[in-house]
Design a protein around this motif. Structure first.
Motif, short mmCIF file in Angstrom:
data_model
loop_
_atom_site.label_atom_id
_atom_site.label_comp_id
_atom_site.label_asym_id
_atom_site.label_seq_id
_atom_site.Cartn_x
_atom_site.Cartn_y
_atom_site.Cartn_z
N ALA A 50 0.93 -1.16 0.09
CA ALA A 50 -0.05 -0.12 -0.05
C ALA A 50 0.92 1.27 0.05
CB ALA A 50 -1.15 -0.07 1.05
N LEU B 78 2.31 1.73 -3.59
CA LEU B 78 1.25 2.06 -4.18
C LEU B 78 1.01 3.64 -4.19
CD1 LEU B 78 -1.27 1.77 -6.29
CD2 LEU B 78 -2.67 1.45 -4.33
N ALA C 118 -4.11 -0.44 5.22
CA ALA C 118 -4.11 -2.03 4.63
C ALA C 118 -3.90 -2.91 5.76
CB ALA C 118 -2.77 -1.66 3.48
N PRO D 278 -2.37 -4.16 -4.14
CA PRO D 278 -1.58 -2.87 -4.46
C PRO D 278 -0.19 -3.10 -5.21
CG PRO D 278 -1.29 -3.68 -2.09
CD PRO D 278 -2.16 -4.38 -2.66
N TRP D 279 0.52 -4.27 -4.90
CA TRP D 279 1.80 -4.65 -5.84
C TRP D 279 1.20 -4.88 -7.36
CZ3 TRP D 279 6.30 -3.90 -3.68
CH2 TRP D 279 6.40 -3.87 -2.23
N CYS E 156 0.93 -1.59 -9.06
CA CYS E 156 2.25 -0.89 -9.23
C CYS E 156 2.80 -1.61 -10.49
CB CYS E 156 3.21 -1.31 -7.83
SG CYS E 156 2.73 -0.43 -6.80
N THR F 280 -8.02 -6.88 -10.90
CA THR F 280 -7.26 -5.54 -10.58
C THR F 280 -6.57 -5.30 -11.69
OG1 THR F 280 -7.67 -5.82 -8.20
CG2 THR F 280 -6.01 -4.42 -9.08
N VAL G 259 -8.53 2.33 -10.15
CA VAL G 259 -8.49 1.98 -8.77
C VAL G 259 -9.84 2.18 -7.98
CG1 VAL G 259 -7.18 2.12 -6.36
CG2 VAL G 259 -6.24 1.85 -8.54
N PRO H 80 -7.11 -0.86 -1.94
CA PRO H 80 -6.12 0.02 -2.53
C PRO H 80 -6.77 1.33 -2.56
CG PRO H 80 -6.34 -2.04 -3.73
CD PRO H 80 -7.23 -2.10 -2.82
#
Length: 583
Positions: free
Chosen positions: A100, A103, A123, A148-149, A152, A188, A306, A354
């Motif tokens: 997080a 992100l 998170a 979140p990864w 990214c 996502t 998001v 996120p």
């Protein structure tokens, strides 16, 4: 740049990772200070797991725990299974917070360290994490942590940054520890990649993400195609597993506060009182402070990709718990193959995390700019508010999660039962147990993960409203035979080579004593009795090779991607060191 200044920047950049680890340890502390096993509701860890047909998803039950069970079967050959599960769980919470923060650094680069620490706290320290821990969904949190990864990585692909595809492969594979996690991460990634803009074309990048998604989903896709488990679901599960209103909140308020799990007992104590309202207001206040800032950035397609799914997720989950929503869900269970995967609607609230982390970070930055106090002051206040909102997440969710130790008999039985001696039937009837050594909370029977042979389970779940039928038709047949006191030959004809009786736990045994009296005891103590049904041998599923191959593909994506990512990091570090030495 001078070396002391560079060192300070490196230390500051590492703070979110360190803080996330501190929070993860604070939550899971009981498992780090004392040896033992996670044995709580749906969570079952054992000293050793085995690569049975069921672990590969090759049974008539839905393949819900693949590749999770196969991974533990492999890993526990070299590491104790309890240690492995604890390590994976700590890593998941750590990664959720750190991800997080990362992100925020990628999407809101002007934010400071304080804002990133706030995002990490949101998170990790929220009702979703607490309730999924108390329900025993430890592996689902791996998919939650990957979100979140995943964003990214998708942003890196959009910007044509080096390592984007490798990072996405690792994220999707890590999330793919469960089917739900895989779907969370795949959707996502596609939401971010399908958004307009970027330096790469939309169709190739979305197509690449879907191809990776299929690769990491092969364990459960192949198992479902080969064994057919879980293609039908009991419509009663829709109502039983719908999101639930918590005190003074209503369903929409509970879901918006990242809570509302269907099981009213799988919640922190603070969420069973009026504090549920206050805690939700505190969390949402921290998030709401950043909503205007995100609105001003609405032209940023990544932020839109998001935030919009987060808003839709909350609304759809709440609507799914209404009369019309339940009706649609019940229709889907009957008419849409595989729809049973969607029945626990509240688990999809993970998609909101996120966006909440971004909003909380943005709010911290805005407050610091608008008022005189520096960012660290506002960040501290926001972090304190999030922690106070859920005070009993600390130390095993208020002490509810504690490590358990198996009596010695379990290890002895696991050594006696062979993989080729037929399947195992278990008494008392049902899938859940209440053991003295695991506490008063019902827990899934650990025998399927403890024994080398397949353990027959009906999959029937007892809930407050009644029961939800499982998919284990053969297990139901065998259970009926046992409860009626059938002759052992009837069990043998159905491939049952062992009967395990677990003492001291509630459950129905019917007239099973007649069957047991006709069997030869193989082991007996105060906790367990094991009986042998003579003349039975088992034949492994003819699909094992294909199922194992699917698992190997998933593992290669995970391990190969992680190896490539590590290599790239090492290369970048060496180049950085070289540049500093020349300056």
């Amino acid at each position: 740049m001078s070396r002391p200044e560079s060192s300070r920047m490196s230390t500051t950049a590492a703070l979110p990772a360190v803080w996330s680890l501190v929070l993860a340890v604070a939550v899971l502390g009981p498992f780090l200070v004392a040896p033992g096993y996670l044995l709580f509701r749906d969570a079952v860890s054992t000293p050793r797991s085995f690569l049975t047909d069921s672990a590969l998803g090759l049974s008539d039950a839905a393949a819900r725990a693949v590749p999770q069970d196969a991974l533990l079967g492999w890993v526990s050959t070299v590491v104790d299974g309890g240690v492995a599960v604890t390590a994976l769980l700590v890593a998941s919470l750590w990664a959720a917070g750190w991800g997080a923060a990362r992100l925020v650094a990628v999407v809101l680069p002007a934010s400071g360290t304080g804002a990133r620490l706030v995002a990490a706290t949101v998170a990790i320290w929220n009702p979703y994490v607490a309730e999924r821990l108390l329900q025993g969904h430890w592996s689902l949190l791996a998919g939650y942590a990957a979100l979140p990864w995943t964003i990214c990585a998708a942003v890196a692909i959009r910007r044509r940054r080096r390592g984007g595809w490798v990072s996405l492969a690792v994220c999707l594979a890590a999330a793919g520890l469960t089917p739900t996690g895989a779907l969370l991460a795949i959707v996502t990634s596609c939401a971010v990649l399908v958004a307009p803009g970027g330096r790469t074309r939309v169709v190739p990048r979305v197509g690449g993400a879907l191809a990776l998604g299929v690769a990491v989903s092969l364990p459960w896709l192949v198992a479902t195609a080969l064994a057919g488990g879980g293609t039908e679901a009991d419509p009663a599960g829709v109502r039983a597993f719908a999101a639930r209103a918590e005190p003074l909140l209503g369903t929409i308020g509970s879901v918006a506060g990242l809570g509302g799990i269907w099981n009213a007992e799988a919640v922190p104590t603070s969420r069973t009182t009026a504090w549920a309202l206050m805690g939700t207001l505190l969390l949402l206040a921290v998030v709401a402070c950043g909503v205007p800032a995100l609105w001003r950035r609405r032209r940023n397609p990544v932020i839109v990709a998001v935030v919009v799914p987060a808003v839709l997720t909350v609304l759809v989950i709440a609507l799914a718990a209404t009369g019309p929503g339940l009706a649609v869900g019940e229709w889907a269970m009957v008419n849409v193959p595989g729809a049973g995967l969607l029945r626990d609607t509240q688990k999809w609230v993970a998609w909101a995390m996120p966006a909440y982390a971004l909003a909380a970070a943005a709010g911290t930055t805005v407050l610091a700019r608008r008022f005189a106090a520096p960012e660290p002051v506002w960040a501290t206040a926001a972090i304190a508010a999030v922690l106070v909102a859920l005070p009993d997440l600390v130390w095993g969710v208020g002490g509810q999660l504690q490590p358990a130790r198996y009596p010695a008999g379990w290890e002895k039985v696991s050594q006696i039962v062979t993989a080729d001696g037929g399947d195992v039937a278990v008494l008392p009837a049902g899938m859940f147990r209440v053991f003295d050594f695991s506490g008063p909370v019902p827990v899934l029977d650990p025998s399927p993960r403890m024994l080398r042979a397949d353990v027959l389970q009906t999959g029937t779940l007892i809930v407050a409203e009644g029961s939800v039928a499982g998919e284990g038709r053969r297990a139901e047949d065998v259970e009926t035979l046992l409860l009626s006191g059938a002759d052992p030959s009837a069990l043998a004809a159905r491939g049952v080579g062992w009967v395990l009786v677990e003492h001291g736990t509630p459950g129905e045994s019917g007239a099973a004593k007649s069957t047991l009296d006709a069997l030869e005891p193989a082991y007996r103590d105060d906790d367990l009795s094991l009986y042998r049904v003579e003349g039975v041998t088992s034949t492994p599923s003819p699909h094992r090779a294909l199922a194992i191959g699917a698992h190997v593909v998933w593992l290669l994506v995970l391990a190969g991607g992680a190896g490539c990512a590590l290599g790239q990091r090492v290369g970048e570090h060496r180049r950085l060191v070289g540049a500093r030495e020349q300056s």
